[in-house]
Structure formats: C-alpha cells, structure tokens
Design a protein around this motif. Structure first.
Motif, PDB file in Angstrom:
ATOM      1  N   LEU A  52       0.823  -1.202   0.000  1.00 30.08           N
ATOM      2  CA  LEU A  52       0.000   0.000   0.000  1.00 30.08           C
ATOM      3  C   LEU A  52       0.859   1.253   0.000  1.00 30.08           C
ATOM      4  O   LEU A  52       0.658   2.174  -0.791  1.00 30.08           O
ATOM      5  CB  LEU A  52      -0.921  -0.006   1.217  1.00 30.08           C
ATOM      6  CG  LEU A  52      -1.797   1.232   1.421  1.00 30.08           C
ATOM      7  CD1 LEU A  52      -2.796   1.374   0.281  1.00 30.08           C
ATOM      8  CD2 LEU A  52      -2.508   1.188   2.761  1.00 30.08           C
ATOM      9  N   ALA A 108     -12.288   5.563  -0.180  1.00 31.06           N
ATOM     10  CA  ALA A 108     -11.922   4.205   0.221  1.00 31.06           C
ATOM     11  C   ALA A 108     -11.840   4.092   1.735  1.00 31.06           C
ATOM     12  O   ALA A 108     -12.283   3.101   2.326  1.00 31.06           O
ATOM     13  CB  ALA A 108     -10.583   3.812  -0.413  1.00 31.06           C
ATOM     14  N   SER A 112     -14.454   1.674   3.759  1.00 33.07           N
ATOM     15  CA  SER A 112     -13.953   0.518   4.510  1.00 33.07           C
ATOM     16  C   SER A 112     -14.247   0.622   5.993  1.00 33.07           C
ATOM     17  O   SER A 112     -14.396  -0.384   6.683  1.00 33.07           O
ATOM     18  CB  SER A 112     -12.446   0.351   4.280  1.00 33.07           C
ATOM     19  OG  SER A 112     -11.744   1.489   4.752  1.00 33.07           O
ATOM     20  N   ASP A 214      -9.335 -12.366  -6.289  1.00 30.08           N
ATOM     21  CA  ASP A 214      -9.209 -11.865  -4.919  1.00 30.08           C
ATOM     22  C   ASP A 214      -8.186 -10.733  -4.846  1.00 30.08           C
ATOM     23  O   ASP A 214      -8.394  -9.743  -4.148  1.00 30.08           O
ATOM     24  CB  ASP A 214      -8.804 -12.993  -3.971  1.00 30.08           C
ATOM     25  CG  ASP A 214      -9.932 -13.989  -3.740  1.00 30.08           C
ATOM     26  OD1 ASP A 214     -11.104 -13.604  -3.997  1.00 30.08           O
ATOM     27  OD2 ASP A 214      -9.662 -15.124  -3.327  1.00 30.08           O
ATOM     28  N   MET A 217      -9.260  -7.227  -5.751  1.00 26.85           N
ATOM     29  CA  MET A 217     -10.067  -6.503  -4.774  1.00 26.85           C
ATOM     30  C   MET A 217      -9.209  -5.692  -3.810  1.00 26.85           C
ATOM     31  O   MET A 217      -9.708  -4.826  -3.095  1.00 26.85           O
ATOM     32  CB  MET A 217     -10.922  -7.481  -3.960  1.00 26.85           C
ATOM     33  CG  MET A 217     -12.128  -7.996  -4.709  1.00 26.85           C
ATOM     34  SD  MET A 217     -13.370  -6.719  -5.006  1.00 26.85           S
ATOM     35  CE  MET A 217     -14.765  -7.752  -5.436  1.00 26.85           C
ATOM     36  N   GLU A 218      -7.899  -6.002  -3.764  1.00 30.10           N
ATOM     37  CA  GLU A 218      -7.041  -5.285  -2.831  1.00 30.10           C
ATOM     38  C   GLU A 218      -6.836  -3.851  -3.300  1.00 30.10           C
ATOM     39  O   GLU A 218      -6.877  -3.547  -4.477  1.00 30.10           O
ATOM     40  CB  GLU A 218      -5.679  -5.989  -2.712  1.00 30.10           C
ATOM     41  CG  GLU A 218      -5.752  -7.419  -2.228  1.00 30.10           C
ATOM     42  CD  GLU A 218      -6.306  -7.560  -0.831  1.00 30.10           C
ATOM     43  OE1 GLU A 218      -6.399  -6.526  -0.124  1.00 30.10           O
ATOM     44  OE2 GLU A 218      -6.645  -8.688  -0.426  1.00 30.10           O
ATOM     45  N   ARG A 219      -6.570  -2.985  -2.357  1.00 26.66           N
ATOM     46  CA  ARG A 219      -6.379  -1.577  -2.684  1.00 26.66           C
ATOM     47  C   ARG A 219      -5.110  -1.364  -3.511  1.00 26.66           C
ATOM     48  O   ARG A 219      -4.082  -1.957  -3.236  1.00 26.66           O
ATOM     49  CB  ARG A 219      -6.285  -0.740  -1.410  1.00 26.66           C
ATOM     50  CG  ARG A 219      -7.567  -0.736  -0.600  1.00 26.66           C
ATOM     51  CD  ARG A 219      -7.409   0.121   0.619  1.00 26.66           C
ATOM     52  NE  ARG A 219      -8.625   0.129   1.397  1.00 26.66           N
ATOM     53  CZ  ARG A 219      -8.801   0.894   2.462  1.00 26.66           C
ATOM     54  NH1 ARG A 219      -7.841   1.694   2.874  1.00 26.66           N
ATOM     55  NH2 ARG A 219      -9.938   0.855   3.126  1.00 26.66           N
ATOM     56  N   LEU A 234      -8.212   1.817  -6.845  1.00 25.67           N
ATOM     57  CA  LEU A 234      -9.085   1.756  -5.678  1.00 25.67           C
ATOM     58  C   LEU A 234     -10.531   1.435  -6.045  1.00 25.67           C
ATOM     59  O   LEU A 234     -11.337   1.156  -5.162  1.00 25.67           O
ATOM     60  CB  LEU A 234      -9.047   3.097  -4.928  1.00 25.67           C
ATOM     61  CG  LEU A 234      -7.774   3.402  -4.149  1.00 25.67           C
ATOM     62  CD1 LEU A 234      -7.747   4.870  -3.748  1.00 25.67           C
ATOM     63  CD2 LEU A 234      -7.662   2.531  -2.931  1.00 25.67           C
ATOM     64  N   SER A 237     -12.016  -1.983  -4.868  1.00 26.11           N
ATOM     65  CA  SER A 237     -12.040  -2.029  -3.409  1.00 26.11           C
ATOM     66  C   SER A 237     -13.172  -1.156  -2.859  1.00 26.11           C
ATOM     67  O   SER A 237     -13.893  -1.550  -1.939  1.00 26.11           O
ATOM     68  CB  SER A 237     -10.692  -1.561  -2.845  1.00 26.11           C
ATOM     69  OG  SER A 237     -10.732  -1.516  -1.426  1.00 26.11           O
ATOM     70  N   GLN A 240     -16.560  -2.817  -3.577  1.00 28.14           N
ATOM     71  CA  GLN A 240     -16.827  -3.923  -2.661  1.00 28.14           C
ATOM     72  C   GLN A 240     -17.248  -3.416  -1.283  1.00 28.14           C
ATOM     73  O   GLN A 240     -18.209  -3.924  -0.683  1.00 28.14           O
ATOM     74  CB  GLN A 240     -15.591  -4.810  -2.526  1.00 28.14           C
ATOM     75  CG  GLN A 240     -15.835  -6.041  -1.642  1.00 28.14           C
ATOM     76  CD  GLN A 240     -14.575  -6.850  -1.435  1.00 28.14           C
ATOM     77  OE1 GLN A 240     -13.550  -6.311  -1.041  1.00 28.14           O
ATOM     78  NE2 GLN A 240     -14.642  -8.140  -1.705  1.00 28.14           N
ATOM     79  N   SER A 241     -16.555  -2.407  -0.761  1.00 28.48           N
ATOM     80  CA  SER A 241     -16.882  -1.866   0.559  1.00 28.48           C
ATOM     81  C   SER A 241     -18.281  -1.248   0.564  1.00 28.48           C
ATOM     82  O   SER A 241     -19.051  -1.435   1.513  1.00 28.48           O
ATOM     83  CB  SER A 241     -15.842  -0.821   0.982  1.00 28.48           C
ATOM     84  OG  SER A 241     -14.568  -1.401   1.137  1.00 28.48           O
TER      85      SER A 241
END
Length: 273
Positions: A52, A108, A112, A214, A217-219, A234, A237, A240-241
């Motif tokens: 990140l 984001a 989250s 998967d 989906m990560e930032r 972003l 992500s 999804q949030s």
C-alpha cells in the motif's frame, strides 16, 4: 509423548491415540490451525501494508513530478506560447489526476470504515442501471466498446441507497472503460427474483489478467502489472466496501481474458405492484 512444534503445519496425528486422548489431540490440532490462520493473516496484513505504501507513493509521485516539471518549465522566460499552452494543459490533467486519487483515498477510507451515511429508499435498479450506462455512453464509444444491456421488462425496486449504488456502478463501468479490449462488447445484465436482485457486468480485458480475482479486490491493485493506466487502483475495493454497506456482495471472476463482476442483493422489496 511431548513434542515441541515449530512448524505450524505439523499435526498431532490424532488417529494414533485412544478415543479419550484423541479428542484432546484433535483440539490441539484445531488450536494449531487457529494460530496458523492468525499468523498468515498477520503476515498478509504486513505485506499489504508495505504494498500500500509503495503503491500510494508511486501514484502520488507521478502526477506531482509532472506538476513540478511543468511549473519549472513555465518559469523560463524563453518558453514559447505554444509550449506554455501544452504545459498548462499537462498541469491541468495532472492536477485532475491528483485530485481523483485524493478523492478515491478519502472515499476508500470512509467506505472501509463504514463512515458513510446510508439513506435507504425504494429505488428502481432497472432505471438506475439504464441511466448509469447512458452516462458512460460517450466514454464507451471512444473506446469502441458496445454495451449490451439485458433488463427485466418491469421495474425492479429495491430498498437501498440509490446514490451509493450509483457509485458502485460508476466504479465498475469506469473499470470497463479503462481496461476492456476496444472493439468488443460489454454485457450488463439485471436479474430479479423473490429472493434476490443480481447485477452482472462482463467484458474482455485488453491486457492479460495474470492476477487472481481476490487480488484485484485489494487496494491499489490493477489488472496491468506495469501500472501504466491512470486509475488509482481503488475502484474495485471501493465498490466492494460500498456493496457490503448496502448488505450486498460483490464477487469477481476471471476466465482467461474474460472479466466478470456480480453484485447480489437479498431481501428485495418489489414495487412493481
């Protein structure tokens, strides 16, 4: 028998023992599994934290470097008007890019953490989806991407926050505009039943998707490993949030170069009459 286990994958082999002891051995194995899961989660968290920081630094550095360079060039007294106009245009683009990244970071973080007000009301998902695709028609056309909508005949009313749902669709459709193969079709489907409402978006990726669903989906993760596109990484992500905040699920799947996103909402209230 006493053994010091340093390898968390090692099992006690409960089947070797009598029933009474076997239960204790199985319990120890479950404890070991729990510790291993916690350790793996911690290690993954540390890895993602490092990635990140690296990715944020990269994405911030690129527009900032361009802005500083253009400002320095504009200070030169011998800069021709034509060149100055080009530098100003570049400054404008990079400032917009920096603002988009900053806005995405804030969104984001809020998404989250759940720090977003949710205003639920009956929302016609069919109409919202139709409008969303219409908003992107020009961008899709520039990329020679033809949207193919499959919608139910009547209204599809869901008790949800229409503004947040629009932001989810905005991120997913924006993803198609940035990453889909030009001169292809993007399929957007809406299906409803008494149990759930399902929105699916499918497109063929321009670049090879050598990454798991998967991981996407990560930032700050993008489908292009070179990070050459101007997205913040972003969008998925955030989507999804926000979907979770609306009590839905967002699942991604990758089959070769085919990318698919599926949003599911349960407990639909049908306002079709």
């Amino acid at each position: 028998e006493v053994r010091i286990v340093k390898d968390l994958d090692t099992k006690v082999e409960a089947g070797r023992y009598w029933p009474g002891i076997r239960e204790q051995a199985e319990a120890l194995d479950r404890v070991g599994d729990g510790i291993k899961t916690a350790v793996d989660r911690q290690l993954r968290g540390e890895r993602l934290k490092t990635e990140l920081i690296t990715n944020v630094s990269h994405d911030l550095k690129t527009p900032i470097t361009s802005i500083v360079s253009c400002a320095e060039l504009l200070k030169k007294p011998d800069t021709a008007p034509e060149q100055a106009a080009e530098y100003i245009d570049m400054l404008d683009r990079q400032c917009r890019r920096l603002k988009k990244l900053t806005d995405d970071l804030i969104e984001a973080s809020k998404a989250s953490s759940g720090a977003i007000d949710i205003h639920r009301e009956p929302t016609d998902v069919r109409e919202l989806l139709n409008q969303s695709v219409g908003e992107f028609s020009e961008r899709l056309s520039r990329r020679q991407i033809t949207p193919v909508l499959t919608l139910p005949e009547g209204p599809c009313v869901l008790d949800t926050d229409g503004q947040l749902l629009w932001r989810i669709l905005d991120n997913l459709l924006g993803n198609i505009c940035k990453y889909a193969q030009p001169d292809t079709r993007a399929y957007i489907d809406l299906e409803t039943s008494a149990a759930e409402t399902v929105i699916s978006l499918k497109n063929v990726s321009e670049s090879s998707l050598n990454i798991s669903a998967d991981a996407l989906m990560e930032r700050f993760v993008r489908g292009d490993a070179s990070r050459s596109t101007e997205g913040s990484g972003l969008g998925l992500s955030i989507a999804q949030s926000l979907t979770r905040l609306l009590d839905g699920t967002l699942a991604l799947s990758i089959d070769g170069d085919l990318f698919k996103a599926v949003i599911r909402f349960g407990n639909r209230e049908d306002g079709a009459g």
